[in-house]
Motif scaffolding. Structure first.
Motif, mmCIF file in Angstrom:
data_model
loop_
_atom_site.group_PDB
_atom_site.id
_atom_site.type_symbol
_atom_site.label_atom_id
_atom_site.label_comp_id
_atom_site.label_asym_id
_atom_site.label_seq_id
_atom_site.Cartn_x
_atom_site.Cartn_y
_atom_site.Cartn_z
ATOM 1 N N UNK A 57 0.804 -1.212 0.000
ATOM 2 C CA UNK A 57 0.000 0.000 0.000
ATOM 3 C C UNK A 57 0.842 1.270 0.000
ATOM 4 N N UNK A 58 2.162 1.129 0.050
ATOM 5 C CA UNK A 58 2.981 2.322 0.220
ATOM 6 C C UNK A 58 2.688 2.938 1.572
ATOM 7 N N UNK A 59 2.494 2.092 2.583
ATOM 8 C CA UNK A 59 2.163 2.516 3.951
ATOM 9 C C UNK A 59 0.890 3.344 4.020
ATOM 10 N N UNK A 60 0.009 3.189 3.075
ATOM 11 C CA UNK A 60 -1.203 4.006 3.040
ATOM 12 C C UNK A 60 -2.419 3.110 2.916
ATOM 13 N N UNK B 81 -5.382 3.683 3.439
ATOM 14 C CA UNK B 81 -6.536 4.348 2.828
ATOM 15 C C UNK B 81 -6.525 4.213 1.305
ATOM 16 N N UNK B 82 -5.333 4.006 0.741
ATOM 17 C CA UNK B 82 -5.250 3.879 -0.715
ATOM 18 C C UNK B 82 -5.767 2.518 -1.182
ATOM 19 N N UNK C 247 -2.480 1.018 -10.672
ATOM 20 C CA UNK C 247 -2.739 2.454 -10.718
ATOM 21 C C UNK C 247 -3.077 2.910 -12.134
ATOM 22 N N UNK D 250 -6.969 9.525 -2.833
ATOM 23 C CA UNK D 250 -6.421 8.327 -2.210
ATOM 24 C C UNK D 250 -5.008 8.034 -2.715
ATOM 25 N N UNK D 251 -4.254 9.093 -2.926
ATOM 26 C CA UNK D 251 -2.870 8.921 -3.389
ATOM 27 C C UNK D 251 -2.048 8.277 -2.269
ATOM 28 N N UNK D 252 -1.274 7.240 -2.599
ATOM 29 C CA UNK D 252 -0.432 6.626 -1.562
ATOM 30 C C UNK D 252 0.569 7.635 -1.002
ATOM 31 N N UNK D 253 0.948 7.439 0.246
ATOM 32 C CA UNK D 253 1.756 8.432 0.957
ATOM 33 C C UNK D 253 3.048 8.864 0.256
ATOM 34 N N UNK D 254 3.856 7.934 -0.273
ATOM 35 C CA UNK D 254 5.104 8.425 -0.868
ATOM 36 C C UNK D 254 4.853 9.497 -1.929
ATOM 37 N N UNK D 255 3.860 9.253 -2.795
ATOM 38 C CA UNK D 255 3.553 10.246 -3.825
ATOM 39 C C UNK D 255 2.904 11.484 -3.220
ATOM 40 N N UNK D 256 1.964 11.247 -2.313
ATOM 41 C CA UNK D 256 1.233 12.368 -1.728
ATOM 42 C C UNK D 256 2.190 13.307 -0.999
ATOM 43 N N UNK E 286 9.865 6.416 2.625
ATOM 44 C CA UNK E 286 8.779 5.492 2.321
ATOM 45 C C UNK E 286 8.926 4.909 0.926
#
Lengths: 350, 172
Positions: free
Chosen positions: A105-108, A110-111, A230, B50-56, B79
């Motif tokens: 999830x890229x540590x996310x 919510x994604x 994506x 809902x962009x993943x954190x590294x990109x966001x 990250x």
């Protein structure tokens, strides 16, 4: 045990000599990049003759790590030896699962909302991760999963050339175009692999058969045809292909029809009346259609109201029946839509 | 002559000292404002796309000014490098590096540290709540920082110079 990964015996479709498809180094790198380093190293130590047949990696919390290698499953020891009895083997812990989820999830988290709802995630390279845990409901529908307890990483292999033997039967030589085609297949007979390769070949064009490349629109509701990560197709679906990823089929077909002016619309596993009505619109717009349907015979289709309606429209020109009589992906029969009952010649392409 | 040079040196040193202190008072509200803006951008990225954190976080780093951009760039970089690094670890690591080099006080860093505990681990709705809460807390901190800046910036500027002058006069 369900396997979306198409086993290597799909070569029967290609109709040529046995194609050996090991896991390419690239695919392994993609998968290793989501594994925690201790697991990646351990699996990396599995002897190559086993690892080449890697189909899936199963992580279940507090239970042994399991690898699907060439059709059967193995536990593995710390030193990478695959064994079939579960003593002294590596047991997956909560931290392993958590790390995999972080990496996916890229540590996310919510994604992954949509993905958790559907129960799977597509990785770069088209590999899929199935997820299980406790479902959280909202209005009777799955809202998300929590307490994730099981992961199944399925290695994706695209088989270029899977449709080589078939495609010449699907070209209408009078108008140099593709027939309206339905691929009919029971589960796990390689229909998505076949469809993907058809998309690629139609999109790129076939100089050998005097077919110029066509603009293909793919509605990929379950991200299986193009394996989008994506939004970007991870498999080769050809140069003239537009993929609408994760979109419900009926809506997606309308969007493509109106927005992308495709020559051919492709989608997987149609079945509802809504899908058929959308297909009618597509037929009316003069756009060619290639779809797959779950089923093992035409008679079976006629028993399902929506599909019976489709048959009665009498517009599908080719029905391709897949089976496994000569291994996964055997083309059992190709029916001509115009004389459905009579044409029953068994086409052997291998 | 020597006395004069010495006196000037003392004056310059204490003037600079005062200016340093006043600058840290002036910088704190600026950095807090940047953080508030950054969290708003992050919330938009998370809830709408809902962009993943590294990109966001990378996107946030491009939209806010330095020095706060450095912080977000570092978290995004850590990250993005993968390998099971949780958002919390990366966030706290970057904060440990950034904190002592910034004008932020312990309470400001505490708010950010608290946000680090919940970043990335829940659904969008929940993330939005956490980001808003941290934003509100930072706004309160900013109001206080601005107050303090209004009082202290001029005072320390004058204090430095005048203090120097007093010392010089006393010694002359």
């Amino acid at each position: 045990m369900s396997r979306y990964v198409i086993p290597k015996s799909v070569h029967t479709i290609a109709g040529s000599a046995r194609i050996t498809v090991g896991v390419p180094a690239g695919a392994w790198r993609q998968i290793a990049s989501v594994l925690p380093s201790n697991l990646a190293e351990m699996i990396g130590r599995v002897p190559l003759r086993y690892l080449a047949d890697l189909e899936e990696i199963r992580l279940r919390r507090d239970r042994p790590l399991m690898l699907g290698l060439g059709g059967s499953d193995y536990f593995i020891r710390q030193d990478g030896t695959p064994v079939s009895e579960s003593s002294g083997v590596y047991v997956v812990n909560a931290v392993d699962l958590e790390k995999v989820l972080h990496n996916i999830s890229g540590s996310s988290m919510y994604a992954l909302e949509e993905e958790l709802k559907n129960g799977y995630v597509t990785l770069p390279g088209g590999h899929r991760v199935g997820l299980t845990g406790k479902a959280v409901l909202e209005n009777g529908r799955v809202k998300t999963l929590k307490y994730l307890s099981g992961l199944n990483i399925r290695v994706c292999r695209e088989i270029k050339g899977a449709a080589d033997g078939l495609i010449k039967h699907l070209i209408d030589r009078r108008v140099q175009n593709i027939y309206h085609t339905v691929i009919l297949s029971p589960p796990r007979c390689g229909k998505t692999t076949l469809l993907r390769d058809l998309v690629r070949q139609v999109s790129n064009g076939l100089p050998g058969l005097q077919l110029a490349g066509r603009t293909v629109g793919v509605v990929d509701e379950r991200s299986e045809i193009a394996g989008c990560h994506r939004g970007l197709p991870q498999m080769d679906v050809g140069v003239r292909t537009d993929v609408l990823d994760g979109c419900p089929k009926a809506q997606g077909m309308m969007i493509l029809l109106r927005a992308m002016s495709p020559d051919v619309i492709v989608t997987d596993e149609i079945g509802s009346m809504e899908d058929i009505h959308a297909l009618e619109e597509v037929f009316n717009a003069g756009v060619r259609v290639i779809v797959t349907i779950h089923g093992s015979s035409l008679r079976e289709l006629a028993n399902r109201p929506a599909l019976k309606y489709l048959l009665q429209l009498n517009i599908i020109e080719r029905f391709v029946l897949l089976g496994r009589s000569r291994g996964v992906g055997t083309v059992e029969k190709i029916y001509n839509g115009n004389d459905l009952p009579s044409l029953g010649v068994k086409m052997c392409l291998s | 002559m020597l006395k004069l040079i010495g006196g000037l040196l003392v004056l310059a040193a204490s003037g600079l000292g005062g200016w340093q202190v006043s600058r840290s008072y002036a910088r704190r509200p600026v950095e807090l404002r940047q953080f508030i803006a950054a969290l708003q951008v992050l919330e938009t990225e998370i809830t709408y796309a809902a962009t993943p954190l590294p990109e966001a976080l990378g996107g946030v780093a491009e939209q806010v000014g330095v020095p706060v951009a450095f912080f977000f760039r570092q978290v995004a970089g850590d990250l993005g490098a993968h390998r099971g690094c949780s958002a919390r670890e990366a966030w706290h690591k970057a904060l440990d590096y950034y904190g002592p080099r910034s004008a932020l006080g312990a309470s400001d860093l505490g708010i950010l540290r608290g946000l680090g505990n919940s970043i990335g681990i829940s659904d969008r709705e929940d993330q939005s709540k956490h980001l808003r809460l941290a934003g509100e807390q930072l706004k309160i901190a900013m109001a206080m920082a601005e107050d303090a800046a209004g009082k202290n910036v001029k005072m320390w500027n004058y204090m430095g110079l005048l203090g120097g002058l007093v010392i010089v006069l006393a010694l002359y």
